[in-house]
Structure formats: structure tokens, C-alpha cells
Write an enzyme that holds these catalytic residues in place. Structure first.
Site, PDB file in Angstrom:
ATOM      1  CE  LYS A  47      -3.928   1.761   2.739  1.00 29.60           C
ATOM      2  NZ  LYS A  47      -4.889   1.529   4.102  1.00 29.60           N
ATOM      3  CB  SER A  53      -7.436   3.517   2.898  1.00 35.02           C
ATOM      4  OG  SER A  53      -6.993   3.102   3.849  1.00 35.02           O
ATOM      5  CB  SER A  60      -8.091   0.912   5.770  1.00 32.59           C
ATOM      6  OG  SER A  60      -9.198   1.991   5.882  1.00 32.59           O
TER       7      SER A  60
END
Length: 528
Positions: A126, A201, A225
């Protein structure tokens, strides 16, 4: 999407769970089917259970059935073919860099030297987790083009164990969102239906694993997330106990809530990845000194299990997670999963957590307050891209106005308000008191039950743009997950069924919550 792209993984449509010890407690799940097969990971059928890609790849490398270069080339090819449709990645490492690492691994194998447990494993990271050889932007214009001079501790440990980081995945800006639509650069699509969101996210990391653009990936979980996008994309998502994994190199959103988590196509691989990145780190004062157990040592094959492998295990189904606001199909799927657990011998009963509904507003006050403080450093002077200006105040204002997106600005304003004089006691202090109540509620329940289960989200993946202009509806989607972060507990999401939607149905994830640092105590097995 599924009919045109054969590389997209289809997760199991039902689950069963098998513990290796009945005297221990918690939640970590696993899959060992075909773990000893020599079949290369690139040739696996989509209709088979999701075996351990890590173990399969390792066996193929050591047996010389497949070279690290061949393995890397196959994933790079699949990544690039899928990327125009999915937009999972903000940055992909150049092919020559990936293949150089693979050739180095092949040379080590040719010399019959030992390789790390993640040798040849293709990993996506990420983009709010720092990497020294690739940009790390947190999905924000304020950090566009930024290249850290160091790797995050989790990334460094992956590299040291032979893992190959193939790219940086898309996310909601600074992790603020539940759809990956608030990224400053692009919107990621769900591999099951490209008209729908992958969740957030960490939507890019979840989509990349779901589409087999990588073997495993790292995400971050502040209020769900990792778990919510795992549910939306039909993959395994693991949120460790707060402090289990070092946060050094993770760009802070809410420091008391943030954790680095794992995505994979099987729980066995999630356990291997967690093993690799866990442990105390002197660079992170919040990382725990708890001994890291071998998360895979008690994994048991289905062929060795008895007919009632869950006999004696107490499971609490959180009743508040199946009430109004939860889609009928999701609730039915979770109840079916609970019934399946009963068939395997465990005791399942509903448990009420009266404080459950209090967690969502408390979470958003605390997370916004901490983000207001953490993101103050991005002013164009200390950190972040600088806007041209004639005087200092204008420089600060223009740099932040141009660098931050709408969602980030809104949360900063909310947090600043909650921390301001005259409102601190009414909002921030009260939210901290609610956090204590939530923790006590979980502790009381986990003193009675070995694990707690719930949906990972109140619905399956919704369409892109459906909730973008309705922040309250989007925030409500986190109601199943935020309480776990407030309490600092570990939780894992496993695909447990499908509901109608798209061309092939939409996956639903079952969330399993354990006591703090209890990740390794009981292991289960997925089955079709």
C-alpha cells in the site's frame, strides 16, 4: 470482468474450520490443501481451493520446477494485463528491477544455499507504507513524487526474507475513506465487477490479490481498511493486534489506531506473511515486546481432522451486527456460516455488545482528531510539496489547499474542531471514555467466548460513485470494524459466501475477532 479475464481468482463459496488444539483460544484461520503439491502457482485452476501460493511457489523453486525469473515474469504479465481494467497500482517497479531480484534468487538456489521463507514471493505494498526504491505518496498530491530514503520495517523484513516488492497500490488519500475513490490519482475497480468499488482504504491491495496481480500484499487498517476491502474483493484480510507489527514507515493517519495488515488468497499465506513482519522494533515505541509465536506451527490438514473438529469451541455471534441497516443477503450468509460452524461441533450463540453502536461516532472523533495533529506536518516546509507564495502564511495555506483532497480537509477540520478549546471535553474526552467502554465490552465477551463473529461490512460492494457524495452513508459502512480498532484486537476476514450482484455474484466476508495477541492459538481450515 470475470468472463474476460481468467486470471481473476474466485474465492471459496463456503467455509469449514478445523482447530489443531481444543485447549487454546482465538481466531487465526488456515488452508493447507495442496500445500505439498508441486504444481506451479501460475498453473493453478480457479476452481480449486485456494492453497498456499507461498508454499507452492517455494516448492516449485527448490525443486527447480519453476525458476524465480519465470515466476516473476508470469505475475508481471498478469499484473500488466489486468491493470488497465482495475487500476490497482499507483506505481509498478520496472520489469528489469523485479527480474534482477529474481535472477539473484535463482543464483542462490543454483549454489544450493538456503533461501528465506518468502523467497520469490511477489508482494504489493500500500502506498502509505514507505519504500526506498519506489514513490510513496499516500495517494495524495501533497506527497506526489516523494521517494523515502528508507524502507518501512515491515517492507525491510519482507525483503530480507526473499520477498520481491512489485509495486505500490492505490488507496484513499492518507487512508481516509472506505472506497478508494478519494485517491488523488485514480479510482480502483473491484475485480468481481469493475463498476463497483473494491472497498477502502486499502482497495488497491485487496484488488491486486483478488486478481492475482501479486501473491500477497500489505495494507493498513485504522478502522477496517484491511477487513472491509477483503470482504468486498473476496480475499483473506488480517488485522493484527495493535503493536504486533511495527508502524515505523507507515504514514500516520491515527497513531493509536493504525496497524499494518495482510491480504492473501488463503489464511495460511496470511499467517506466513504476518510471521515475517511481526516483532518488536526499536524504531517504534508502540511495537510490542510480546514473543512472536510460529503462526503456522499448529496448522492441521483437513485429512487429519476428526468429524467434529470444533467441539468445545465457543463462538459468539454479535447480535447488533445483524440488525437494521444490514443487507438481508449479508445477514443470511453470516447466519449460514454460523450454522456451518455448529455442524462442525462448536457452540454458537448470540451475544449482545450494548456499546457496539457507540463505537462509530467515537472512532470518527478520535481518528479525525489524531489526523488533525499528524497531518499538520505537511505544510510545504517540513514535509510535502511546496506551493509558490510571497509570504509564509500564504505558503502554508496554498500548499495544504492544493495538496490535500476534499475528504482529508474535511477530517482535519472535524478533528481540529473536536480538539479546540471549549469542545475538547464534549467530544474528544467523551470519545476516549467510550473507547474504554468498548474495550471492556469486548473483554467481557471474550472472557466467555473463544471468538466473536460478525459481518465485515453491512453490504457487499456497491457501485462506484454511489456513496461518494453521502459521507454519512459511507462512514456507516465501517460500523462492523471500527470497534475492533478502538479495542486494539486482532481480527480476520474470510470469504464465506455470495450475494446477488455483478455477473457472478458478490463476495461476503465473515469477520472473526480474537483476544489481544491471540492470533496463533487456534487455526482453522477453509473448505469448498
Amino acid at each position: 470482468m470475470l468472463s474476460t479475464m481468467s486470471m481473476i481468482h474466485q474465492p471459496p463459496r463456503s467455509i469449514s474450520h478445523f482447530p489443531s488444539s481444543k485447549s487454546t483460544t482465538a481466531f487465526l484461520l488456515k488452508n493447507l490443501s495442496s500445500s505439498s503439491s508441486s504444481q506451479p502457482v501460475t498453473d493453478q485452476s480457479e476452481s480449486t481451493p485456494p492453497s498456499s501460493q507461498i508454499l507452492t511457489a517455494r516448492h516449485s523453486l527448490i525443486s527447480r520446477h519453476l525458476s524465480a525469473v519465470q515466476l516473476a515474469e508470469s505475475f508481471l504479465s498478469r499484473l500488466r494485463r489486468a491493470e488497465p481494467h482495475l487500476r490497482s497500482f499507483l506505481h509498478v517497479s520496472p520489469d528489469e528491477d523485479v527480474l534482477r531480484q529474481a535472477r539473484r534468487l535463482d543464483e542462490i538456489l543454483q549454489r544450493n544455499e538456503d533461501v528465506g521463507p518468502l523467497a520469490g514471493v511477489i508482494v504489493a505494498v500500500k502506498d502509505n507504507i514507505c519504500t526506498s526504491d519506489m514513490p510513496s505518496t499516500a495517494g495524495s498530491r501533497v506527497l506526489e513524487g516523494y521517494r523515502p530514503p528508507f524502507d518501512a520495517t515491515a517492507v525491510r523484513r519482507i525483503r530480507e526474507m526473499g520477498g520481491i516488492v512489485v509495486g505500490k497500490t492505490n488507496l484513499d488519500e492518507f487512508g481516509m475513506g472506505s472506497t478508494t475513490e478519494s485517491s488523488a490519482f485514480q479510482v480502483t475497480a473491484n475485480p468481481w465487477d469493475v463498476s463497483r468499488v473494491p472497498g477502502g482504504s486499502s482497495g488497491g491491495s485487496a484488488a491486486a490479490v483478488s486478481a492475482r496481480q501479486c501473491m500477497v500484499s500489505l495494507g493498513s487498517d485504522t478502522g477496517g481498511s484491511v477487513r472491509q476491502p477483503a470482504s468486498f474483493c473476496g480475499v483473506v484480510g488480517l488485522k493484527p493486534t495493535y503493536g504486533r507489527v511495527s508502524r515505523f514507515g507507515l504514514m500516520a493517519y491515527a497513531s493509536s489506531l493504525d496497524v499494518i495488515g495482510c491480504f492473501s488468497s488463503s489464511v495460511f499465506d496470511a499467517g506466513i506473511l504476518l510471521q515475517a513482519i511481526s516483532g518488536h522494533d526499536t524504531s517504534d515505541a508502540t511495537s510490542s515486546k510480546q514473543v512472536v509465536p510460529d503462526f503456522t506451527s499448529q496448522f492441521t490438514s483437513i485429512s487429519l481432522s476428526e468429524s467434529k473438529p470444533l467441539k468445545g469451541l465457543k463462538v459468539g455471534l454479535i447480535s447488533e451486527t445483524l440488525e437494521d441497516g444490514v443487507d438481508t443477503g449479508v445477514a443470511s450468509t453470516i447466519r449460514a456460516a454460523a450454522s456451518h460452524l455448529e455442524e462442525l461441533g462448536c457452540s454458537v450463540s448470540e451475544v449482545s455488545l450494548p456499546s457496539f453502536s457507540l463505537g462509530l461516532p467515537a472512532y470518527y472523533i478520535l481518528a479525525s482528531s489524531e489526523s488533525s495533529s499528524n497531518l499538520s506536518r505537511y505544510d510545504g516546509v517540513r514535509y510535502g510539496n511546496q506551493a509558490p507564495a510571497d509570504e509564509l502564511n500564504a505558503l502554508y495555506g496554498d500548499s495544504r489547499a492544493k495538496g490535500f483532497g476534499h475528504e482529508v480537509k474535511m477530517r482535519i477540520l472535524m478533528g481540529t474542531y473536536a480538539l479546540s478549546a471549549g469542545y475538547y471535553d464534549a467530544y474528544y474526552k467523551r470519545a476516549q471514555q467510550v473507547r474504554t467502554i468498548v474495550r471492556k465490552g469486548f473483554k467481557a465477551a471474550l472472557d466467555v467466548y473463544d471468538i466473536l463473529i460478525s459481518p465485515a461490512a453491512p453490504s457487499a460492494a456497491y457501485r462506484i460513485g454511489e456513496k461518494k457524495n453521502d459521507p454519512l452513508a459511507m462512514y456507516a459502512g465501517d460500523i462492523m470494524t471500527v470497534n475492533v480498532n478502538l479495542a486494539g484486537l486482532p481480527a480476520l476476514v474470510l470469504p464465506c459466501g455470495f450475494v446477488e450482484g455483478g455477473s457472478a455474484g458478490l463476495p461476503v466476508g465473515l469477520q472473526m475477532i480474537g483476544a489481544a495477541f491471540d492470533e496463533s492459538q487456534v487455526q482453522y481450515q477453509e473448505d469448498l
